[in-house]
Design an enzyme around this catalytic site. Structure first.
Site, PDB file in Angstrom:
ATOM      1  N   THR B  59     -14.347 -44.859 -57.573  1.00  0.00           N
ATOM      2  CA  THR B  59     -13.934 -44.929 -58.969  1.00  0.00           C
ATOM      3  C   THR B  59     -14.486 -46.184 -59.644  1.00  0.00           C
ATOM      4  O   THR B  59     -14.948 -46.149 -60.784  1.00  0.00           O
ATOM      5  CB  THR B  59     -12.394 -44.900 -59.067  1.00  0.00           C
ATOM      6  OG1 THR B  59     -11.924 -43.736 -58.407  1.00  0.00           O
ATOM      7  CG2 THR B  59     -11.941 -44.870 -60.511  1.00  0.00           C
ATOM      8  N   LYS B  86      -2.983 -66.028 -55.932  1.00  0.00           N
ATOM      9  CA  LYS B  86      -2.365 -67.340 -56.175  1.00  0.00           C
ATOM     10  C   LYS B  86      -0.972 -67.188 -56.759  1.00  0.00           C
ATOM     11  O   LYS B  86      -0.375 -68.152 -57.218  1.00  0.00           O
ATOM     12  CB  LYS B  86      -3.247 -68.164 -57.117  1.00  0.00           C
ATOM     13  CG  LYS B  86      -4.625 -68.447 -56.530  1.00  0.00           C
ATOM     14  CD  LYS B  86      -5.517 -69.162 -57.544  1.00  0.00           C
ATOM     15  CE  LYS B  86      -6.939 -69.283 -57.013  1.00  0.00           C
ATOM     16  NZ  LYS B  86      -7.884 -69.647 -58.072  1.00  0.00           N
ATOM     17  N   ARG B 108      -6.790 -50.197 -62.097  1.00  0.00           N
ATOM     18  CA  ARG B 108      -6.328 -49.478 -60.909  1.00  0.00           C
ATOM     19  C   ARG B 108      -5.226 -50.329 -60.302  1.00  0.00           C
ATOM     20  O   ARG B 108      -5.387 -51.546 -60.178  1.00  0.00           O
ATOM     21  CB  ARG B 108      -7.492 -49.307 -59.927  1.00  0.00           C
ATOM     22  CG  ARG B 108      -7.128 -49.039 -58.465  1.00  0.00           C
ATOM     23  CD  ARG B 108      -6.586 -47.653 -58.192  1.00  0.00           C
ATOM     24  NE  ARG B 108      -7.483 -46.578 -58.500  1.00  0.00           N
ATOM     25  CZ  ARG B 108      -8.298 -45.978 -57.623  1.00  0.00           C
ATOM     26  NH1 ARG B 108      -8.355 -46.397 -56.376  1.00  0.00           N
ATOM     27  NH2 ARG B 108      -9.056 -44.970 -57.998  1.00  0.00           N
ATOM     28  N   HIS B 136      -3.885 -40.154 -62.281  1.00  0.00           N
ATOM     29  CA  HIS B 136      -5.308 -40.502 -62.162  1.00  0.00           C
ATOM     30  C   HIS B 136      -6.027 -39.641 -63.196  1.00  0.00           C
ATOM     31  O   HIS B 136      -6.734 -38.689 -62.856  1.00  0.00           O
ATOM     32  CB  HIS B 136      -5.792 -40.202 -60.734  1.00  0.00           C
ATOM     33  CG  HIS B 136      -7.088 -40.870 -60.386  1.00  0.00           C
ATOM     34  ND1 HIS B 136      -7.896 -41.491 -61.321  1.00  0.00           N
ATOM     35  CD2 HIS B 136      -7.728 -41.016 -59.192  1.00  0.00           C
ATOM     36  CE1 HIS B 136      -8.969 -41.986 -60.711  1.00  0.00           C
ATOM     37  NE2 HIS B 136      -8.889 -41.714 -59.413  1.00  0.00           N
TER      38      HIS B 136
END
Lengths: 428, 312
Positions: B59, B86, B108, B136
């Site tokens: 994708t 982080k 995504r 999707h």
């Protein structure tokens, strides 16, 4: 110090239901005068406050037997003081705080810290709940004798299920001997790995579902253990129809059990999750309409004894995140009475019934006194049943504002809260 | 038609005419990828951020190529190389990206609903490249584009989707898309992989695989993940292949011209036999080819390519 509450509708279920005056001397109810003639004043004292309760309902002080005060350890979500400010603003004169703090309340020091900190606040009374298992680890019993001596009123591993049935059996037996109540958070951890109620909505949203059986399977286990041991168990936050049915059946057979539900379970359904709204994420999750209906029926026919909030403050740090990563729980101290009064409007409960669920029954289960009678401690909630307001979670007393009821139109609220004869909250 | 939609978050929110418009646009753009110079200036000067919180090859590459063929500048960020590691929150990361003025964020994420959270906090158009088990939409659109290419019309087609429906965002978006366009969708798979209330999305559940593929116009096989075995969803790959794998015998029950599809990556020998994967009716690689054209169409529509085209 004398307090005279004049001309209120005094409602103490099973005891008194009528207009009258309550006289409080030094924290204790000294006289209850029904339909007092306007001129018939009590003897004048210099240090006296007279409260005109005309149009208000004066009831035994509300008790919330299920809250999270987050203190010690997570004071960014709530502190004992802010939690108790929220409590008295919601009309509660006492709360039981759950032990999943940091560190957890499985010992004398934490229990004493909570009690002493609460005493300094001069707000609602706090009755700490210790853990069932040391460290909430589900491996061994906490020191119940020490917890009891320090002032704990019950034990619960709330938030964490007790997976080991033998541990729960021994907890009931040992706590029964010590004189501590056992409160069970019913959840089968092997079945409950999800983010919301299992069903079409979770499927559509692509979220893992938590089936009703994750709760009811353990409710049935606790009822079986209460039957086995003869020690009463208290079932926390009932959310499913199967749990209601199981408790009804057990009670009819004489099994010693009591149960609570929370305002969100009788008010909302899973539809409140909407477009991944984390303010409607909690554990157990909001369920279907069938479950909501069964919970309401359970309240009206007495299967569910108590309305408790499961007040669970979380900061924006835990809530403004991806839905499956968001923390479970909502605040509830400041909305419970108004949502309870909706049940009265909707004829699910009488006003008397509501006061039983929010004051009399918690007191009975916990071994506390909530009576409007001479000689009893003056713990009173003054309710303005006609007050109209829009609930603004951001403007509440709790440090957190994670409530799905933000913006709701409410009718009825606490006008004044009296703890041991002191006015600890006044709605202005 | 004029394009007025800011985000592409799911199929449910798209109308039939919007879907048709996307598919028509994609059909028109497909030819660009067949030229020797595979680039048009339509999105020159536009910036597309590919924001991938979850690993993806197909994708991400498909979007990257789509952006570049339209002359947009595309930047790819994965969770492992971003400040997510982080401890930065999704919203903070997105606000930082937005401060660099991108024109589209393609996203995504492993959490269902994450693009909705983002769209409440930033104004940059978002294209959902897959969120958790929820949606999707670009895959469903390229699937519809592929079926339409071979069958001309989606109305009345019988689509069988087989496999782990419970964990599949592709299945959810395909059910929404194909039923919206007038096709009938049957789903099949082990009962452990059929989620509660899936019928409410408009699909029929047919537990018997052989029955599900009978007279089908399209058979869509879903990838089976080995780790689901640990969650007691199926006993073994061997048993799965025997009961729910598409082989030549089962394929024979479908219509002779039934299309064989798979969103990839394939587990050859598990959910699909090698002979079926390479069958003359297999359009699995056409899906991948069409994916580029379809994503070009979405970038073009969402990034305002239509307005640019008028300017030229």
């Amino acid at each position: 110090m004398q307090l005279i509450i004049k001309n209120g509708h005094i409602l103490d279920p099973g005891n008194i239901d009528g207009t009258g005056d309550i006289i409080v001397d030094d924290g204790v109810i000294s006289a209850v005068k029904r339909n007092a003639a306007p001129g018939a004043q009590a003897e004048k004292k210099s240090d006296v406050r007279v409260i005109d309760a005309t149009g208000w309902v004066v009831v035994p002080g509300l008790i919330d037997m299920h809250v999270h005060l987050r203190d010690p350890g997570q004071e960014y979500k709530e502190s004992i003081e802010t939690g108790l400010r929220a409590a008295v603003a919601g009309g509660f004169t006492a709360v039981c705080c759950m032990p999943n703090t940091c560190p957890v309340n499985d010992n004398r020091q934490i229990t004493e810290y909570i009690i002493h900190t609460a005493e300094k606040c001069h707000l609602a009374r706090v009755y700490p709940v210790g853990t069932i298992s040391r460290g909430l680890a589900g491996k061994e019993l906490s020191d119940y004798g020490e917890l009891k001596a320090a002032g704990a009123i019950a034990v619960s591993d709330d938030g964490m299920p007790v997976a080991d049935s033998q541990l729960m059996r021994r907890a009931l037996e040992y706590a029964g001997g010590v004189g501590l109540k056992v409160i069970s958070h019913c959840e089968d951890p092997y079945l409950s790995d999800g983010a919301m109620n299992e069903g079409a909505m979770a499927t559509r949203m692509g979220l893992a579902g938590i089936p009703n059986a994750a709760e009811s399977i353990i409710v049935m286990r606790e009822l079986a253990l209460a039957e086995l041991t003869g020690i009463p168990v208290h079932i926390a936050h009932v959310s499913t129809r199967q749990s209601v049915h199981a408790i009804r059946d057990a009670k009819q057979r004489g099994v010693p059990a009591t149960a609570e539900t929370a305002p969100h379970y009788f008010t909302l359904t899973e539809q409140a999750v909407g477009e991944y709204d984390t303010r409607a994420k909690m554990n157990p999750p909001l369920r279907s309409e069938k479950d909501r209906a069964a919970v309401r029926r359970g309240l009206s026919d007495g299967v569910l004894d108590v309305i408790a909030t499961d007040h669970a403050p979380h900061s924006i740090l835990e809530k403004e995140v991806e839905f499956d990563r968001a923390a479970n729980g909502i605040i509830g101290l400041e909305t419970a009475l108004s949502l309870g009064l909706r049940l009265v409007t909707e004829k699910v409960l009488s006003l008397e019934g509501l006061i039983e669920k929010m004051a009399k029954n918690p007191a009975r289960i916990l071994g506390l006194t909530r009576e409007i009678t001479p000689g009893a401690p003056a713990n009173l909630t003054l309710i303005d049943p006609d007050a109209l307001y829009t609930y603004d979670a951001e403007k509440g007393f709790s440090k957190s504002s994670n409530s799905p009821f933000h913006g709701w139109e409410m009718k009825g609220r606490a006008a004044m809260t009296v703890v041991d004869g002191c006015v600890v909250y006044e709605q202005n | 038609m004029a394009w007025n939609r800011k985000d592409i978050l799911d199929i449910d929110s798209l109308s039939v005419s919007e879907i048709t418009s996307i598919l028509d646009t994609a059909d028109g753009l497909k030819e660009i990828s067949q030229r020797s110079i595979k680039k048009v200036p339509t999105l020159r000067g536009k910036t597309v951020i590919l924001f991938f919180y979850e690993p993806s090859t197909r994708t991400r590459v498909s979007f990257d190529i789509a952006a570049k063929r339209l002359s947009a500048d595309s930047i790819s960020i994965s969770a492992a190389t971003s400040s997510v590691v982080k401890g930065e929150t999704l919203i903070d990361t997105a606000r930082n990206l937005e401060s660099m003025n991108p024109d589209v964020i393609v996203m995504r994420h492993s959490s269902s609903g994450a693009p909705y959270l983002l769209s409440r906090h930033i104004t940059t158009p978002i294209i959902n490249a897959g969120d958790g088990a929820h949606a999707h939409p670009t895959q469903a659109l390229l699937d519809m584009m592929t079926v339409r290419e071979y069958k001309k019309d989606l109305t009345g087609l019988e689509i069988a989707i087989v496999g782990d429906i419970a964990h599949s965002r592709v299945a959810r978006s395909d059910i929404a898309g194909f039923t919206k366009m007038g096709a009938r969708v049957r789903i099949s798979g082990p009962p452990t992989m059929i989620p509660a209330g899936i019928e409410s999305l408009g699909a029929d559940v047919v537990h018997d695989f052989d029955e599900a593929v009978t007279e089908a116009d399209v058979i869509m096989m879903l990838r089976i993940q080995k780790e689901r075995q640990q969650q007691y969803l199926f006993p073994s790959e061997r048993e799965y292949a025997g009961r729910y794998g598409l082989n030549m015998q089962r394929l024979a029950k479908a219509k002779p011209d039934a299309l064989i599809m798979h969103p990839g990556p394939l587990n050859r020998g598990v959910e699909i036999s090698p002979a079926v994967a390479d069958h003359v009716n297999s359009v699995i690689l056409t899906q991948v080819t069409n994916g580029v054209a379809l994503r070009m169409a979405l970038l073009y529509l969402v990034a305002g390519g239509m307005r640019n085209a008028v300017d030229y």
